[in-house]
Design an enzyme around this catalytic site. Structure first.
Site, mmCIF file in Angstrom:
data_model
loop_
_atom_site.group_PDB
_atom_site.id
_atom_site.type_symbol
_atom_site.label_atom_id
_atom_site.label_comp_id
_atom_site.label_asym_id
_atom_site.label_seq_id
_atom_site.Cartn_x
_atom_site.Cartn_y
_atom_site.Cartn_z
ATOM 1 N N HIS A 122 5.796 -4.049 -0.217
ATOM 2 C CA HIS A 122 5.436 -2.837 0.538
ATOM 3 C C HIS A 122 4.039 -2.962 1.136
ATOM 4 C CE1 HIS A 122 5.794 1.796 0.772
ATOM 5 N NE2 HIS A 122 4.684 1.459 1.415
ATOM 6 N N HIS A 125 2.354 -2.223 5.150
ATOM 7 C CA HIS A 125 2.516 -1.916 6.580
ATOM 8 C C HIS A 125 1.676 -2.904 7.365
ATOM 9 C CE1 HIS A 125 4.288 2.123 5.701
ATOM 10 N NE2 HIS A 125 3.664 1.892 4.559
ATOM 11 N N HIS A 140 10.087 5.975 1.963
ATOM 12 C CA HIS A 140 8.868 6.546 1.387
ATOM 13 C C HIS A 140 9.199 7.937 0.833
ATOM 14 C CE1 HIS A 140 6.707 3.445 3.588
ATOM 15 N NE2 HIS A 140 5.557 3.861 3.100
ATOM 16 N N GLU A 187 5.378 10.426 -2.706
ATOM 17 C CA GLU A 187 3.993 9.994 -2.516
ATOM 18 C C GLU A 187 3.167 11.253 -2.260
ATOM 19 O OE1 GLU A 187 3.200 7.950 1.184
ATOM 20 O OE2 GLU A 187 1.335 7.063 0.453
ATOM 21 N N ASP A 223 0.291 -1.484 0.156
ATOM 22 C CA ASP A 223 0.504 -0.414 1.139
ATOM 23 C C ASP A 223 -0.251 -0.643 2.455
ATOM 24 O OD1 ASP A 223 1.836 1.849 1.952
ATOM 25 O OD2 ASP A 223 0.600 3.267 0.844
ATOM 26 N N ASP A 224 -1.505 -0.251 2.530
ATOM 27 C CA ASP A 224 -2.347 -0.411 3.737
ATOM 28 C C ASP A 224 -3.724 -0.856 3.238
ATOM 29 O OD1 ASP A 224 -0.569 1.074 5.849
ATOM 30 O OD2 ASP A 224 -0.675 2.430 4.133
HETATM 31 N N1 ADE Z 1 1.223 5.191 2.676
HETATM 32 C C1 ADE Z 1 1.978 5.566 3.722
HETATM 33 N N2 ADE Z 1 2.845 6.584 3.581
HETATM 34 C C2 ADE Z 1 3.615 6.968 4.608
HETATM 35 N N3 ADE Z 1 3.569 6.395 5.809
HETATM 36 C C3 ADE Z 1 2.713 5.390 6.008
HETATM 37 N N4 ADE Z 1 2.465 4.644 7.091
HETATM 38 C C4 ADE Z 1 1.512 3.769 6.774
HETATM 39 N N5 ADE Z 1 1.131 3.925 5.485
HETATM 40 C C5 ADE Z 1 1.881 4.937 4.977
HETATM 41 ZN ZN ZN Z 2 3.769 2.769 2.707
#
Ligand code: ADE
Ligand code: ZN
Length: 322
Positions: free
Chosen positions: A11, A13, A189, A192, A270-271
């Protein structure tokens, strides 16, 4: 110390992995003012909605096929350098369309990045096409249709990301039907930003093999048992959850409780630069903040390979490496 462990990420992005220095250079190249989103080498946001805005703005400095090849190669090289053997990248061909590059050129750039990285380190990667809720159900259906028709062997999954508070999963069933019929692996998703109900929604409406995050399932112990019974794999991103204040600190994060309840859990970033983390840090946190042994962490890595959206031959090869 987890640097010696083999790593797998399910996971992340792609645009969310953009190193600030690369984004800075891209912005300069195109004469784009990014100062509202990137200051002193760090991305600037203050809550989930502003994070999504920042993410979309940062994505706009990646414009060409070569920009996407470079971004993908850069991230996969970073992963390979920390012993990562497999990565699933969440990508948005819709974004390619929005910026006028086109979905095919966007994906073709990403695939070139994968090819270059693999040629250097052997790292395997696959793509999960995502729809984003904040662009509405029609755009999510368009993303599913694109993924289904692309006939690209590296596109192996379909996801739903974006503003979790917009609509319910049931609004997106058609997109998931299209992706499922095309043989793509499904993940959503949920759990969260929204509570346990969003995870239940995902199971009721789509029953994906995996859920992105899913950590707020912990608010409903019957739901936790349902996840364990179904074997639904959670793509847990602890650093992201703390940065977005889903939980106040690692001590209250439910990763260990979910695992002990029998839910298959995996670790991702994640990011990463948006959340001041990296896959390397997430693995280190598994040991240092959650107290998992090397053997337990290896078991989570194997869980990730077992849940990967990949052909059986590649899965066998990857399992043999951990
Ligand atoms: N953590 C995240 N949750 C939902 N959409 C996303 N797009 C990029 N990161 C995200
Ligand atoms: Zn995500």
């Amino acid at each position: 110390m987890t640097s010696h462990l083999k790593k797998v990420e399910l996971h992340c992005h792609l645009e969310g992995a953009a190193p600030p220095a690369l984004t800075e250079a891209q912005a300069r190249k195109y004469g784009i003012d990014i100062s509202g989103q990137l200051r002193d080498g760090a991305y600037v946001w203050h809550d989930f909605a502003s994070f999504l805005e920042c993410y979309d703005k940062v994505s706009e400095v990646y414009k060409t096929e070569e920009d996407y090849a470079l971004l993908t190669e850069t991230y996969l090289d970073e992963l390979a350098a920390i012993n990562t053997i497999y990565s699933e990248l969440i990508v948005s061909p819709d974004h390619g369309k929005r910026i006028g590059l086109g979905a095919d050129a966007y994906i073709s750039g990403v695939c070139e990045g994968i090819r270059r990285a693999k040629a250097k380190s052997g790292i395997e990667a696959r793509l999960i096409v995502t729809g984003e809720r904040h662009f509405g159900p029609e755009s999510v259906i368009g993303a599913a249709e694109y993924a289904a028709k692309a006939g690209n062997p590296l596109i192996t999954g379909f996801n739903l990301a974006g503003e979790e508070r917009m609509g319910r999963v049931a609004d997106y069933i058609r997109a998931f039907d299209i992706a499922r019929d095309a043989g793509l692996g499904l993940t959503i998703h949920a759990g969260e930003v929204c509570g346990a109900f969003s995870v239940a929604d995902a199971l009721d409406a789509v029953r994906p093999a995996r859920i992105g995050h899913g950590v707020r399932a912990i608010e409903d112990l019957d739901l936790v048992k349902r996840l364990a019974d179904l074997g639904t794999v959670l793509e847990v991103c602890p650093g992201s959850n703390i940065a977005l204040r889903v939980f106040p600190d690692f001590a209250s994060h439910p990763l260990r409780r979910l695992k002990e309840a029998g839910v298959p859990v995996t670790i991702s970033s994640d990011d990463p630069p948006f959340f001041h983390t990296s896959l390397e840090r997430e693995y280190a946190l598994a040991a240092e903040a959650f107290g998992f042994s090397d053997a337990e962490i290896d078991a989570m890595t194997r869980t990730a390979i077992e849940a990967a959206f990949v052909d059986e031959e590649t899965r066998k090869t990857l399992l043999a490496r951990v």
